[in-house]
Design a protein around this motif. Sequence first.
Motif, short mmCIF file in Angstrom:
data_model
loop_
_atom_site.label_atom_id
_atom_site.label_comp_id
_atom_site.label_asym_id
_atom_site.label_seq_id
_atom_site.Cartn_x
_atom_site.Cartn_y
_atom_site.Cartn_z
N VAL A 1 -3.02 -2.12 4.86
CA VAL A 1 -3.96 -1.39 4.02
C VAL A 1 -4.76 -0.41 4.87
O VAL A 1 -4.91 0.76 4.52
CB VAL A 1 -4.91 -2.36 3.27
CG1 VAL A 1 -6.00 -1.60 2.54
CG2 VAL A 1 -4.12 -3.24 2.33
N ASP A 2 -5.24 -0.88 6.02
CA ASP A 2 -5.98 0.00 6.93
C ASP A 2 -5.11 1.16 7.42
O ASP A 2 -5.58 2.29 7.54
CB ASP A 2 -6.52 -0.79 8.12
CG ASP A 2 -7.63 -1.75 7.72
OD1 ASP A 2 -8.29 -1.51 6.68
OD2 ASP A 2 -7.83 -2.74 8.44
N GLU A 3 -3.83 0.88 7.70
CA GLU A 3 -2.90 1.93 8.14
C GLU A 3 -2.75 3.02 7.08
O GLU A 3 -2.81 4.21 7.38
CB GLU A 3 -1.53 1.33 8.46
CG GLU A 3 -0.49 2.37 8.83
CD GLU A 3 0.91 1.79 8.93
OE1 GLU A 3 1.82 2.57 9.22
OE2 GLU A 3 1.10 0.57 8.71
N VAL A 4 -2.58 2.61 5.83
CA VAL A 4 -2.44 3.58 4.75
C VAL A 4 -3.72 4.38 4.59
O VAL A 4 -3.70 5.60 4.43
CB VAL A 4 -2.05 2.89 3.43
CG1 VAL A 4 -2.13 3.85 2.26
CG2 VAL A 4 -0.65 2.31 3.54
N ARG A 5 -4.85 3.71 4.65
CA ARG A 5 -6.13 4.41 4.50
C ARG A 5 -6.37 5.38 5.64
O ARG A 5 -7.06 6.38 5.47
CB ARG A 5 -7.26 3.41 4.36
CG ARG A 5 -7.22 2.70 3.03
CD ARG A 5 -8.37 1.75 2.86
NE ARG A 5 -8.33 1.17 1.52
CZ ARG A 5 -9.03 0.12 1.16
NH1 ARG A 5 -9.85 -0.46 2.03
NH2 ARG A 5 -8.95 -0.35 -0.06
N THR A 6 -5.82 5.09 6.81
CA THR A 6 -5.93 6.02 7.93
C THR A 6 -5.00 7.22 7.73
O THR A 6 -5.39 8.36 7.96
CB THR A 6 -5.57 5.30 9.25
OG1 THR A 6 -6.50 4.25 9.46
CG2 THR A 6 -5.60 6.26 10.42
N ASN A 7 -3.77 6.96 7.28
CA ASN A 7 -2.78 8.02 7.11
C ASN A 7 -2.97 8.84 5.84
O ASN A 7 -2.54 9.99 5.79
CB ASN A 7 -1.37 7.44 7.14
CG ASN A 7 -1.00 6.99 8.52
OD1 ASN A 7 -0.91 7.79 9.44
ND2 ASN A 7 -0.80 5.69 8.71
N PRO B 1 0.80 -1.23 0.00
CA PRO B 1 0.00 0.00 0.00
C PRO B 1 0.84 1.29 0.00
O PRO B 1 0.37 2.33 -0.41
CB PRO B 1 -0.81 -0.11 1.28
CG PRO B 1 -0.87 -1.56 1.58
CD PRO B 1 0.44 -2.11 1.10
N TRP B 2 2.08 1.20 0.44
CA TRP B 2 2.97 2.37 0.42
C TRP B 2 3.74 2.49 -0.88
O TRP B 2 4.56 3.39 -1.05
CB TRP B 2 3.94 2.34 1.60
CG TRP B 2 3.27 2.60 2.91
CD1 TRP B 2 3.08 1.72 3.93
CD2 TRP B 2 2.68 3.84 3.34
NE1 TRP B 2 2.41 2.33 4.95
CE2 TRP B 2 2.15 3.64 4.62
CE3 TRP B 2 2.54 5.09 2.76
CZ2 TRP B 2 1.51 4.63 5.33
CZ3 TRP B 2 1.90 6.09 3.48
CH2 TRP B 2 1.39 5.86 4.74
N GLY B 3 3.52 1.54 -1.82
CA GLY B 3 4.16 1.63 -3.13
C GLY B 3 5.44 0.83 -3.28
O GLY B 3 6.09 0.89 -4.31
N ARG B 4 5.81 0.05 -2.27
CA ARG B 4 7.02 -0.76 -2.35
C ARG B 4 6.71 -2.03 -3.14
O ARG B 4 5.73 -2.72 -2.87
CB ARG B 4 7.52 -1.12 -0.95
CG ARG B 4 8.83 -1.89 -0.95
CD ARG B 4 9.34 -2.21 0.45
NE ARG B 4 8.44 -3.14 1.10
CZ ARG B 4 7.82 -2.90 2.26
NH1 ARG B 4 7.99 -1.76 2.90
NH2 ARG B 4 7.02 -3.80 2.79
N VAL B 5 7.53 -2.35 -4.13
CA VAL B 5 7.35 -3.57 -4.92
C VAL B 5 7.78 -4.76 -4.06
O VAL B 5 8.94 -4.87 -3.66
CB VAL B 5 8.17 -3.52 -6.23
CG1 VAL B 5 8.05 -4.83 -6.98
CG2 VAL B 5 7.70 -2.36 -7.09
N GLU B 6 6.83 -5.64 -3.76
CA GLU B 6 7.09 -6.80 -2.91
C GLU B 6 7.57 -8.00 -3.73
O GLU B 6 8.37 -8.79 -3.26
CB GLU B 6 5.83 -7.18 -2.14
CG GLU B 6 5.30 -6.09 -1.23
CD GLU B 6 6.19 -5.83 -0.03
OE1 GLU B 6 7.03 -6.67 0.30
OE2 GLU B 6 6.03 -4.76 0.57
N ALA B 7 7.04 -8.14 -4.94
CA ALA B 7 7.43 -9.24 -5.82
C ALA B 7 7.09 -8.85 -7.25
O ALA B 7 6.14 -8.12 -7.48
CB ALA B 7 6.69 -10.52 -5.44
#
Length: 83
Positions: free
Chosen positions: A50-56, A26-32
């Motif tokens: 996901v909830d953290e990003v939607r809160t921030n 959710p922060w834009g980091r490519v995981e795979a």
Amino acid sequence: TEPQAEGTATKYPHYTSWGHSMVVSPWGRVEAQVDEKEHMIVVDLDMDAVDEVRTNIPTGNQKRPDVYSVSPAADPHRDRGFV
């Protein structure tokens, strides 16, 4: 052009897929990510992230119904309490 899978030529005449699939946090980091060849990516999704990003970054709370409308079926925030 690449050959299309059987039955897709008439069903999806304007669809072209090139591969290079990826999973992005959710922060834009490519995981795979994979190349254009056939692969399978299996990851564990952290829905708390996901909830953290939607809160921030509360873009779901910044809707402008006076400017546009969002169909409930197309609204990704609908089932997560952001409507």
